[in-house]
Design a protein around this motif. Structure first.
Motif, PDB file in Angstrom:
ATOM      1  N   LEU A  82       0.808  -1.219   0.000  1.00 48.74           N
ATOM      2  CA  LEU A  82       0.000   0.000   0.000  1.00 48.74           C
ATOM      3  C   LEU A  82       0.841   1.270   0.000  1.00 48.74           C
ATOM      4  O   LEU A  82       0.473   2.266  -0.623  1.00 48.74           O
ATOM      5  N   LEU A  83       1.932   1.239   0.743  1.00 49.26           N
ATOM      6  CA  LEU A  83       2.787   2.417   0.921  1.00 49.26           C
ATOM      7  C   LEU A  83       4.225   2.041   0.581  1.00 49.26           C
ATOM      8  O   LEU A  83       5.007   1.702   1.471  1.00 49.26           O
ATOM      9  N   PRO A  84       4.574   2.078  -0.707  1.00 43.97           N
ATOM     10  CA  PRO A  84       5.903   1.627  -1.125  1.00 43.97           C
ATOM     11  C   PRO A  84       7.073   2.386  -0.492  1.00 43.97           C
ATOM     12  O   PRO A  84       8.175   1.863  -0.412  1.00 43.97           O
ATOM     13  N   ASN A  85       6.833   3.605  -0.014  1.00 40.94           N
ATOM     14  CA  ASN A  85       7.882   4.348   0.676  1.00 40.94           C
ATOM     15  C   ASN A  85       8.034   3.751   2.074  1.00 40.94           C
ATOM     16  O   ASN A  85       7.095   3.814   2.880  1.00 40.94           O
ATOM     17  N   PRO A  86       9.194   3.157   2.395  1.00 33.32           N
ATOM     18  CA  PRO A  86       9.364   2.487   3.698  1.00 33.32           C
ATOM     19  C   PRO A  86       9.064   3.387   4.896  1.00 33.32           C
ATOM     20  O   PRO A  86       8.475   2.934   5.876  1.00 33.32           O
ATOM     21  N   GLU A  87       9.429   4.651   4.826  1.00 34.92           N
ATOM     22  CA  GLU A  87       9.171   5.554   5.948  1.00 34.92           C
ATOM     23  C   GLU A  87       7.671   5.722   6.176  1.00 34.92           C
ATOM     24  O   GLU A  87       7.191   5.688   7.310  1.00 34.92           O
ATOM     25  N   SER A  88       6.909   5.874   5.102  1.00 37.34           N
ATOM     26  CA  SER A  88       5.456   6.003   5.214  1.00 37.34           C
ATOM     27  C   SER A  88       4.827   4.724   5.740  1.00 37.34           C
ATOM     28  O   SER A  88       3.952   4.763   6.609  1.00 37.34           O
ATOM     29  N   ALA A  89       5.270   3.598   5.212  1.00 34.86           N
ATOM     30  CA  ALA A  89       4.734   2.304   5.642  1.00 34.86           C
ATOM     31  C   ALA A  89       5.023   2.064   7.119  1.00 34.86           C
ATOM     32  O   ALA A  89       4.151   1.619   7.869  1.00 34.86           O
ATOM     33  N   ASN A  90       6.233   2.377   7.545  1.00 39.72           N
ATOM     34  CA  ASN A  90       6.623   2.119   8.931  1.00 39.72           C
ATOM     35  C   ASN A  90       5.966   3.068   9.924  1.00 39.72           C
ATOM     36  O   ASN A  90       5.735   2.701  11.068  1.00 39.72           O
ATOM     37  N   SER A  91       5.664   4.279   9.501  1.00 40.84           N
ATOM     38  CA  SER A  91       5.047   5.238  10.425  1.00 40.84           C
ATOM     39  C   SER A  91       3.519   5.105  10.457  1.00 40.84           C
ATOM     40  O   SER A  91       2.882   5.602  11.379  1.00 40.84           O
ATOM     41  N   TRP A  92       2.930   4.431   9.474  1.00 40.30           N
ATOM     42  CA  TRP A  92       1.480   4.319   9.378  1.00 40.30           C
ATOM     43  C   TRP A  92       0.851   3.749  10.653  1.00 40.30           C
ATOM     44  O   TRP A  92      -0.194   4.211  11.086  1.00 40.30           O
ATOM     45  N   ILE A  93       1.478   2.765  11.262  1.00 37.91           N
ATOM     46  CA  ILE A  93       0.853   2.098  12.408  1.00 37.91           C
ATOM     47  C   ILE A  93       0.665   3.017  13.608  1.00 37.91           C
ATOM     48  O   ILE A  93      -0.119   2.719  14.499  1.00 37.91           O
ATOM     49  N   LYS A  94       1.375   4.138  13.638  1.00 38.73           N
ATOM     50  CA  LYS A  94       1.263   5.057  14.778  1.00 38.73           C
ATOM     51  C   LYS A  94       0.401   6.283  14.479  1.00 38.73           C
ATOM     52  O   LYS A  94       0.188   7.109  15.356  1.00 38.73           O
ATOM     53  N   ARG A  95      -0.089   6.398  13.264  1.00 35.28           N
ATOM     54  CA  ARG A  95      -0.926   7.550  12.898  1.00 35.28           C
ATOM     55  C   ARG A  95      -2.397   7.281  13.213  1.00 35.28           C
ATOM     56  O   ARG A  95      -2.890   6.170  12.993  1.00 35.28           O
ATOM     57  N   PRO A  96      -3.124   8.302  13.689  1.00 31.86           N
ATOM     58  CA  PRO A  96      -4.566   8.134  13.931  1.00 31.86           C
ATOM     59  C   PRO A  96      -5.279   7.716  12.644  1.00 31.86           C
ATOM     60  O   PRO A  96      -4.897   8.139  11.549  1.00 31.86           O
ATOM     61  N   ASN A  97      -6.283   6.883  12.798  1.00 32.58           N
ATOM     62  CA  ASN A  97      -7.000   6.363  11.641  1.00 32.58           C
ATOM     63  C   ASN A  97      -8.497   6.447  11.927  1.00 32.58           C
ATOM     64  O   ASN A  97      -8.969   5.951  12.955  1.00 32.58           O
ATOM     65  N   TYR A  99     -10.904   4.844  10.629  1.00 32.49           N
ATOM     66  CA  TYR A  99     -11.512   3.519  10.716  1.00 32.49           C
ATOM     67  C   TYR A  99     -11.445   2.966  12.141  1.00 32.49           C
ATOM     68  O   TYR A  99     -12.340   2.256  12.580  1.00 32.49           O
ATOM     69  N   PHE A 100     -10.387   3.288  12.856  1.00 32.31           N
ATOM     70  CA  PHE A 100     -10.201   2.796  14.224  1.00 32.31           C
ATOM     71  C   PHE A 100     -10.649   3.832  15.263  1.00 32.31           C
ATOM     72  O   PHE A 100     -10.169   3.833  16.398  1.00 32.31           O
ATOM     73  N   GLY A 101     -11.556   4.728  14.882  1.00 26.69           N
ATOM     74  CA  GLY A 101     -12.063   5.728  15.817  1.00 26.69           C
ATOM     75  C   GLY A 101     -10.999   6.731  16.225  1.00 26.69           C
ATOM     76  O   GLY A 101     -10.939   7.140  17.377  1.00 26.69           O
ATOM     77  N   GLU A 102     -10.148   7.105  15.254  1.00 24.78           N
ATOM     78  CA  GLU A 102      -9.036   8.039  15.446  1.00 24.78           C
ATOM     79  C   GLU A 102      -7.908   7.477  16.316  1.00 24.78           C
ATOM     80  O   GLU A 102      -6.988   8.194  16.671  1.00 24.78           O
ATOM     81  N   ARG A 103      -7.995   6.195  16.639  1.00 26.58           N
ATOM     82  CA  ARG A 103      -6.856   5.531  17.282  1.00 26.58           C
ATOM     83  C   ARG A 103      -5.926   5.057  16.182  1.00 26.58           C
ATOM     84  O   ARG A 103      -6.331   4.872  15.041  1.00 26.58           O
ATOM     85  N   SER A 104      -4.699   4.807  16.530  1.00 27.20           N
ATOM     86  CA  SER A 104      -3.764   4.259  15.553  1.00 27.20           C
ATOM     87  C   SER A 104      -3.916   2.739  15.482  1.00 27.20           C
ATOM     88  O   SER A 104      -4.480   2.122  16.393  1.00 27.20           O
ATOM     89  N   ALA A 105      -3.386   2.164  14.425  1.00 24.25           N
ATOM     90  CA  ALA A 105      -3.385   0.704  14.311  1.00 24.25           C
ATOM     91  C   ALA A 105      -2.611   0.091  15.480  1.00 24.25           C
ATOM     92  O   ALA A 105      -3.012  -0.949  16.021  1.00 24.25           O
ATOM     93  N   LEU A 106      -1.542   0.753  15.889  1.00 21.07           N
ATOM     94  CA  LEU A 106      -0.776   0.237  17.024  1.00 21.07           C
ATOM     95  C   LEU A 106      -1.615   0.254  18.294  1.00 21.07           C
ATOM     96  O   LEU A 106      -1.574  -0.705  19.076  1.00 21.07           O
ATOM     97  N   ASP A 107      -2.407   1.313  18.491  1.00 26.07           N
ATOM     98  CA  ASP A 107      -3.303   1.352  19.654  1.00 26.07           C
ATOM     99  C   ASP A 107      -4.244   0.147  19.643  1.00 26.07           C
ATOM    100  O   ASP A 107      -4.481  -0.476  20.679  1.00 26.07           O
ATOM    101  N   VAL A 108      -4.772  -0.174  18.475  1.00 29.04           N
ATOM    102  CA  VAL A 108      -5.671  -1.324  18.351  1.00 29.04           C
ATOM    103  C   VAL A 108      -4.907  -2.609  18.678  1.00 29.04           C
ATOM    104  O   VAL A 108      -5.372  -3.438  19.468  1.00 29.04           O
ATOM    105  N   MET A 109      -3.726  -2.764  18.095  1.00 25.23           N
ATOM    106  CA  MET A 109      -2.939  -3.977  18.316  1.00 25.23           C
ATOM    107  C   MET A 109      -2.524  -4.124  19.774  1.00 25.23           C
ATOM    108  O   MET A 109      -2.351  -5.235  20.272  1.00 25.23           O
ATOM    109  N   MET A 110      -2.385  -3.009  20.485  1.00 23.55           N
ATOM    110  CA  MET A 110      -2.004  -3.053  21.898  1.00 23.55           C
ATOM    111  C   MET A 110      -3.140  -3.527  22.799  1.00 23.55           C
ATOM    112  O   MET A 110      -2.962  -3.695  24.000  1.00 23.55           O
TER     113      MET A 110
END
Length: 130
Positions: A82-97, A99-110
């Motif tokens: 989805l995000l071929p730029n490694p920096e974008s792909a790696n930072s995505w999990i910590k950005r609010p989303n 879909y997850f109610g403005e939580r990050s994917a990492l917040d969900v995974m935690m």
């Protein structure tokens, strides 16, 4: 001659030896900027001594942990697509989303449950049309 019975982890492209899977996880955790507590939580909250033992050498792990690794690898792989730029792909999990109610994917995974990893995996797979 006896076949090697080393536990394997599925990464979406086929099974990989357990030691390789943990080596990949720890490199991925570094790329995602995860601290020790976050890594432990993603792995199913093993004891700290078990976690640090796994960082050195792994001969076995609970089925739950192997399932978690499989989901994490799938999330990583989908983000690479989805995000071929490694920096974008790696930072995505910590950005609010949204879909997850403005939580990050990492917040969900935690959340600590395997289903929390599944939710994120399902989302990124749907985003890439998989």
């Amino acid at each position: 001659m006896m076949a090697n019975r080393e536990p394997l982890v599925e990464d979406g492209e086929g099974p990989m030896p357990i030691q390789t899977a943990f080596d990949v996880f720890f490199r991925l955790a570094d790329a995602w900027g995860l601290n020790t507590d976050e890594q432990i939580r993603l792995l199913g909250s093993p004891g700290r001594s078990t976690f640090f033992k796994w960082k050195k050498e792994v001969s076995s792990a609970p089925r739950d942990t192997l399932e978690r690794l499989s989901y994490i690898f799938g999330i990583y792989k989908a983000l690479e697509i989805l995000l071929p730029n490694p920096e974008s792909a790696n930072s995505w999990i910590k950005r609010p989303n949204r879909y997850f109610g403005e939580r990050s994917a990492l917040d969900v995974m935690m959340g600590g449950q395997v289903v929390d990893l599944f939710k994120v995996r399902e989302y990124v797979d749907a985003q890439r049309g998989g």
